[in-house]
Design a protein around this motif. Structure first.
Motif, PDB file in Angstrom:
ATOM      1  N   THR A 116      94.642 -37.567  39.304  1.00 45.37           N
ATOM      2  CA  THR A 116      93.779 -36.730  40.138  1.00 45.37           C
ATOM      3  C   THR A 116      94.291 -36.740  41.560  1.00 45.37           C
ATOM      4  O   THR A 116      94.883 -37.722  42.010  1.00 45.37           O
ATOM      5  CB  THR A 116      92.321 -37.247  40.080  1.00 45.37           C
ATOM      6  N   SER A 117      94.070 -35.645  42.284  1.00 47.52           N
ATOM      7  CA  SER A 117      94.528 -35.521  43.672  1.00 47.52           C
ATOM      8  C   SER A 117      93.336 -35.305  44.587  1.00 47.52           C
ATOM      9  O   SER A 117      92.471 -34.459  44.319  1.00 47.52           O
ATOM     10  CB  SER A 117      95.515 -34.364  43.818  1.00 47.52           C
ATOM     11  N   ILE A 118      93.296 -36.081  45.689  1.00 52.10           N
ATOM     12  CA  ILE A 118      92.153 -36.079  46.600  1.00 52.10           C
ATOM     13  C   ILE A 118      92.670 -36.020  48.029  1.00 52.10           C
ATOM     14  O   ILE A 118      93.637 -36.704  48.384  1.00 52.10           O
ATOM     15  CB  ILE A 118      91.294 -37.345  46.418  1.00 52.10           C
ATOM     16  N   ASN A 119      92.017 -35.223  48.852  1.00 54.07           N
ATOM     17  CA  ASN A 119      92.353 -35.109  50.268  1.00 54.07           C
ATOM     18  C   ASN A 119      91.456 -36.059  51.063  1.00 54.07           C
ATOM     19  O   ASN A 119      90.246 -35.850  51.161  1.00 54.07           O
ATOM     20  CB  ASN A 119      92.156 -33.671  50.734  1.00 54.07           C
ATOM     21  N   LEU A 120      92.047 -37.120  51.629  1.00 52.08           N
ATOM     22  CA  LEU A 120      91.271 -38.180  52.264  1.00 52.08           C
ATOM     23  C   LEU A 120      91.530 -38.245  53.767  1.00 52.08           C
ATOM     24  O   LEU A 120      92.681 -38.367  54.197  1.00 52.08           O
ATOM     25  CB  LEU A 120      91.622 -39.532  51.643  1.00 52.08           C
ATOM     26  N   PRO A 121      90.481 -38.225  54.577  1.00 48.58           N
ATOM     27  CA  PRO A 121      90.653 -38.477  56.002  1.00 48.58           C
ATOM     28  C   PRO A 121      90.800 -39.974  56.256  1.00 48.58           C
ATOM     29  O   PRO A 121      90.420 -40.794  55.408  1.00 48.58           O
ATOM     30  CB  PRO A 121      89.358 -37.941  56.616  1.00 48.58           C
TER      31      PRO A 121
END
Length: 335
Positions: free
Chosen positions: A148-153
């Motif tokens: 899975t791919s997640i955009n994390l700050p």
């Protein structure tokens, strides 16, 4: 009780797996995977920044720090129970110990109290309102791998799994979260720092998009009938945290759908042998991953290598099938 369900739905979120094999490209183009042999369960993960996570029991073996931006997570379940991982962004001063003692333990104790007092009110810490769920893998069964791919700050995160084990061995009236500290262990939680350094990964390019809506449940933009590798985008357009879990039907198990539908929400049947989200899961299904608790407005991606057979997407919801958060599909024998 409805308000409590909404509160708890926000909490952990609910949360992939046979989604083994995934390939993200270094650019906008999606690299094709050779699916001539669909019996192969694992394929190489190609990405600029792959974060490997492994569970060998009630644990997460993973890095302590990762860069910010798009990260591709490869999660392998080498334990004997189904698991997922969820990433919860917490205030900077919240340690793993505080998360467990101030949130996980009181939350589980509240569920146990509900078995005798349906009007019980949870006692959550003030900082809970500042947490935000950024997603993770859907549920995966033992021996499976999810991508899975997640955009994390940048920030301070807790990784957790809140599937439950039977509580009888711990003299509890109901299920015990995998994240609950037992026998002097921290439970299935891990602290993760996302740094200000930017990952080199780019946002994936999906071939199928799943919108999670308030009024129409799952809205899927394309038919899913081709075997092989698929990249799914999951957009949460609703007002709560939401999720998508992928399951494959085994032979002759459609009569067990009602059990699966009830099991998928962890407030169902509290204190009973078939308590929601408590192992063992209903027979006749294999959990293959998906997208775990995602806050409103968020987008994540997951990949799945689908072989011919019958599948469904289902949510952690009191009655997914009646609410539109359930979608069956059949994958054929030709690419």
């Amino acid at each position: 009780m409805k308000e409590l369900q909404l509160i708890t739905k926000h909490l952990f979120g609910k949360m992939f797996l046979f989604f083994l094999l995934t390939v993200f490209t270094m650019g906008c183009e999606k690299e094709e995977l050779d699916t001539a042999n669909l019996e192969v369960a694992n394929a190489s993960v190609k990405s600029m920044n792959t974060v490997k996570i492994t569970s060998t029991g009630m644990n997460f073996i993973a890095p302590d720090e990762i860069p910010s931006g798009w990260n591709t997570f490869e999660y392998t379940n080498n334990s004997a129970a189904p698991h997922f991982f969820l990433l919860v962004k917490v205030p900077e001063n919240i340690t793993l110990e505080r998360y467990s003692t101030e949130l996980t333990i009181p939350f589980n104790e509240w569920l146990w109290e509900l078995t005798n007092n349906p009007e019980a009110i949870p006692d959550f810490p003030d900082w809970f309102s500042q947490t935000l769920n950024y997603g993770g893998s859907g549920i995966i069964d033992p021996g499976q791998t999810a991508v899975t791919s997640i955009n994390l700050p940048p920030g301070n995160y807790i990784m957790e799994c809140y599937i439950k084990m039977p509580g009888g061995g711990f003299e509890k009236p109901g299920g015990v979260f995998h994240s609950f500290p037992v026998n002097e262990t921290t439970g299935m939680v891990k602290q993760l720092t996302v740094t200000t350094e930017k990952a080199k990964e780019k946002e994936p390019k999906p071939d199928i998009t799943i919108d999670i809506t308030i009024n129409n449940g799952y809205v899927i933009d394309n038919e899913i009938n081709r075997p092989g590798l698929h990249t799914f985008a999951v957009n949460n357009e609703g007002g709560l945290t939401a999720d998508v879990h992928l399951v494959r039907f085994d032979e002759g198990t459609e009569e067990n759908l009602a059990q699966l539908n009830s099991w998928m929400f962890w407030m169902n049947n509290l204190g009973a042998l078939n308590e929601g989200m408590m192992t063992p899961a209903p027979a006749g299904f294999t959990f293959l991953g998906g997208a775990q608790e995602l806050s409103a407005g968020g987008t994540t991606y997951f990949q799945a290598l689908l072989k011919p057979g019958n599948y469904a997407f289902i949510a952690e919801w009191p009655d997914s099938m009646a609410s539109g958060y359930y979608h069956e599909f059949e994958v054929g024998g030709k690419k």
